[in-house]
Motif scaffolding. Structure first.
Motif, PDB file in Angstrom:
ATOM      1  N   THR A 273       0.831  -1.207   0.000  1.00 29.51           N
ATOM      2  CA  THR A 273       0.000   0.000   0.000  1.00 29.51           C
ATOM      3  C   THR A 273       0.862   1.252   0.000  1.00 29.51           C
ATOM      4  OG1 THR A 273      -1.766  -1.137   1.207  1.00 29.51           O
ATOM      5  CG2 THR A 273      -1.775   1.277   1.265  1.00 29.51           C
ATOM      6  N   LEU A 274       1.891   1.252   0.824  1.00 33.44           N
ATOM      7  CA  LEU A 274       2.777   2.401   0.930  1.00 33.44           C
ATOM      8  C   LEU A 274       3.473   2.683  -0.402  1.00 33.44           C
ATOM      9  CD1 LEU A 274       3.927   4.511   2.839  1.00 33.44           C
ATOM     10  CD2 LEU A 274       5.674   2.855   3.538  1.00 33.44           C
ATOM     11  N   SER A 275       3.885   1.628  -1.087  1.00 32.08           N
ATOM     12  CA  SER A 275       4.555   1.794  -2.378  1.00 32.08           C
ATOM     13  C   SER A 275       3.641   2.446  -3.408  1.00 32.08           C
ATOM     14  CB  SER A 275       5.035   0.436  -2.893  1.00 32.08           C
ATOM     15  OG  SER A 275       5.765   0.566  -4.095  1.00 32.08           O
ATOM     16  N   SER A 276       2.375   2.034  -3.417  1.00 28.14           N
ATOM     17  CA  SER A 276       1.430   2.614  -4.374  1.00 28.14           C
ATOM     18  C   SER A 276       1.169   4.089  -4.068  1.00 28.14           C
ATOM     19  CB  SER A 276       0.115   1.826  -4.368  1.00 28.14           C
ATOM     20  OG  SER A 276      -0.541   1.952  -3.115  1.00 28.14           O
ATOM     21  N   LEU A 277       1.168   4.449  -2.785  1.00 28.53           N
ATOM     22  CA  LEU A 277       0.938   5.842  -2.410  1.00 28.53           C
ATOM     23  C   LEU A 277       2.149   6.729  -2.734  1.00 28.53           C
ATOM     24  CD1 LEU A 277      -0.805   5.317   1.041  1.00 28.53           C
ATOM     25  CD2 LEU A 277      -1.883   6.079  -1.079  1.00 28.53           C
ATOM     26  N   LYS A 278       3.303   6.135  -2.854  1.00 26.72           N
ATOM     27  CA  LYS A 278       4.520   6.893  -3.168  1.00 26.72           C
ATOM     28  C   LYS A 278       4.669   7.182  -4.664  1.00 26.72           C
ATOM     29  CE  LYS A 278       7.748   5.388   0.482  1.00 26.72           C
ATOM     30  NZ  LYS A 278       9.015   4.647   0.664  1.00 26.72           N
ATOM     31  N   LEU A 279       3.872   6.559  -5.487  1.00 26.16           N
ATOM     32  CA  LEU A 279       4.054   6.644  -6.938  1.00 26.16           C
ATOM     33  C   LEU A 279       4.156   8.085  -7.433  1.00 26.16           C
ATOM     34  CD1 LEU A 279       1.767   3.813  -8.371  1.00 26.16           C
ATOM     35  CD2 LEU A 279       4.216   4.100  -8.765  1.00 26.16           C
ATOM     36  N   LYS A 280       3.174   8.893  -7.068  1.00 22.57           N
ATOM     37  CA  LYS A 280       3.162  10.282  -7.537  1.00 22.57           C
ATOM     38  C   LYS A 280       4.402  11.026  -7.059  1.00 22.57           C
ATOM     39  CE  LYS A 280       0.831  13.388  -5.340  1.00 22.57           C
ATOM     40  NZ  LYS A 280      -0.235  14.209  -4.711  1.00 22.57           N
ATOM     41  N   HIS A 281       4.780  10.808  -5.820  1.00 26.30           N
ATOM     42  CA  HIS A 281       5.919  11.509  -5.240  1.00 26.30           C
ATOM     43  C   HIS A 281       7.231  11.039  -5.860  1.00 26.30           C
ATOM     44  CE1 HIS A 281       3.205  13.090  -2.143  1.00 26.30           C
ATOM     45  NE2 HIS A 281       2.660  11.873  -2.143  1.00 26.30           N
ATOM     46  N   ALA A 282       7.327   9.735  -6.140  1.00 22.06           N
ATOM     47  CA  ALA A 282       8.532   9.211  -6.781  1.00 22.06           C
ATOM     48  C   ALA A 282       8.684   9.781  -8.187  1.00 22.06           C
ATOM     49  CB  ALA A 282       8.481   7.689  -6.832  1.00 22.06           C
ATOM     50  N   THR A 283       7.567   9.880  -8.896  1.00 21.55           N
ATOM     51  CA  THR A 283       7.602  10.453 -10.247  1.00 21.55           C
ATOM     52  C   THR A 283       8.102  11.887 -10.211  1.00 21.55           C
ATOM     53  OG1 THR A 283       5.742   9.040 -10.909  1.00 21.55           O
ATOM     54  CG2 THR A 283       6.228  10.946 -12.297  1.00 21.55           C
TER      55      THR A 283
END
Length: 466
Positions: A273-283
């Motif tokens: 779940t945490l990884s999916s929430l980081k997607l926008k921020h990682a991009t």
């Protein structure tokens, strides 16, 4: 001489089997080829390299490499299975682990190199049994690994048996003597270490350690930094709901006396779940870097492919996961390294390229020295795994500094894991090993460290769930 220490280890291993622990990036492939060159002399012998499926191309490329004068460094070629070597005296067969069980009886090598030997640590696995059968005729044996002890001291036994057959006790006797044996009523467990000084003394005849600081005097620096991510209200709510559910599961595991491994397995659900929430921020983070070559690591396939899609508008991207074919992986690595200036300069700018990979797919046996920035979307509680991933970029032919960026989500389980990693910062920088052979004095604490990680995480969860 740049490879003096590697050559020295190879010389020592000429008349005896040896296990070479080389920190990632010191050139173990080159050392293996040098060793084969030394043990065979000018004779015509059957030579064999055994290793991971995706590493065959690396060995082939190194064997074919030419120096500044145009001459090849080695006089033999590597044929990667299912290619069949010709009958000349300059051919080496490379067989990947998965192919061994069906063809080991056809192999009769005079000299053998086992690459990433720690992957054969399970003595019960068919591939390990096939490996021991395939090399039974070999007079000279060399095992290469960047992390010969992955989980426990008993990981060593199959590797020692491979290079020095019959010189060590049976696996059970070895485990009982050195593995911190405990019978919990359900069977023997080997999560510790006993008789450390005795084992270290015995290993001196078999294990050779090659460290970056000894071989690569002018290697550019690698720096690490935590890059904090702040979630918005919707993201915080989504994470909180997942945290409550997982926190209850872990609590139940601990209450009924469940093992650390089971607790960490439950925690993986929260990490997804945490990884999916980081997607926008990682991009957004990768976009701001503006580096020509960026290597991005994640533990999860969905994250890798979503990132590749989201970053496609700002750079050329390629995503790799466990399902990606070996051919496609090889093409991706070559694409990422394309137009690297081999005269020792920085990569020639040809437009931004971003390679996103899961840790399991490319975390070892891959060389990507053109990357200037390495981004970790997901944290993990095993420092050695993160080190291995960093070292895909920070290698012996690196000509520029490498920056490793760890994305840490604030007010999440990331902070507990990052605290653990920060405490082990010095451990990470030395591959989790001290200056004794294989760092055996640290193995005794591995189980306690894993339990401490889980306790730290549970404490963090309880603090926020009150």
């Amino acid at each position: 001489m740049r490879f003096a220490l590697g050559a020295k280890a190879a010389c020592k291993a000429v008349s005896h089997g040896a296990l070479v622990f080389g920190e990632p990036g010191v050139g173990k492939t080159r050392i293996g080829l040098e060793w084969l060159n030394r043990v065979t002399g000018n004779g015509c012998y059957e030579l064999l390299i055994i290793g991971p499926k995706n590493a065959g191309a690396v060995w082939k490329k190194e064997a074919d490499a030419r120096g500044a004068n145009g001459y090849r460094h080695f006089d033999f070629s590597v044929f990667v299975y299912p290619e069949e070597p010709d009958q000349s005296d300059d051919a080496i067969r490379y067989v990947h682990f998965e192919a061994l069980p069906k063809m080991w009886s056809r192999l009769h090598p005079f000299a053998v190199v086992i690459d990433e030997s720690h992957l054969l640590r399970n003595f019960k696995a068919n591939v390990t049994k096939a490996m021991l059968g395939a090399i039974s005729t070999a007079k000279y044996r060399l095992a290469l690994s960047g992390s010969p002890i992955v989980n426990r001291i008993t990981d060593l036994w199959p590797q020692l048996e491979a290079v020095r057959p019959g010189e060590w006790d049976s696996r059970f006797a070895f485990s009982q003597r050195y593995g911190g044996a405990i019978n919990d009523g359900y069977g023997w467990k080997y999560n510790g270490i006993d008789n450390v000084e005795e084992l270290q003394e015995k290993l001196k005849k078999t294990v050779f350690t090659i460290r970056k600081r000894d071989v690569l005097k002018e290697l550019p620096p690698l720096t690490r930094s935590a890059c904090y991510v702040r979630f918005d209200s919707t993201e915080r709510r989504t994470y909180h709901n997942a945290e409550v559910e997982v926190g209850k599961d872990i609590g139940k595991v601990l209450e009924r006396g469940g093992g650390t491994a089971e607790g960490l397995q439950r925690l993986t659900k929260l990490m997804v779940t945490l990884s999916s929430l980081k997607l926008k921020h990682a991009t957004e983070f990768v976009e701001v870097l503006r580096a020509q070559r960026v290597l991005v690591w994640t533990w999860f396939e969905d994250t890798a492919f979503w990132l590749a899609s989201m970053l496609a508008g700002v750079a050329s991207t390629f995503a790799i996961c466990g399902k990606t074919s070996i051919k496609a992986r090889r093409e991706a690595y070559e694409w990422f390294e394309e137009e690297m200036d081999m005269l020792g300069k920085d990569p020639v700018p040809t437009g931004r390229r971003i390679l996103i990979s899961t840790m399991g797919a490319s975390g070892h046996a891959v060389s990507l020295p053109s990357a200037t920035d390495v981004v970790f979307v997901d944290l993990w509680w095993q420092p050695a795994m993160l080190l291995q991933a960093e070292q895909r970029a920070h290698r012996m032919n690196s000509t520029h500094a490498v920056k490793a960026h760890y994305l840490v989500a604030q007010n999440t389980v990331d902070e507990a894991i990052w605290k653990h990693l920060s405490r082990k910062a010095e451990v990470i920088s030395t591959s989790g090993l001290d200056d004794s052979p294989l760092g055996l004095t640290r193995i005794a604490f591995q189980k306690e460290e894993r339990e401490q990680v889980l306790r730290d995480i549970v404490t963090e969860l309880k603090g926020r769930l009150r």
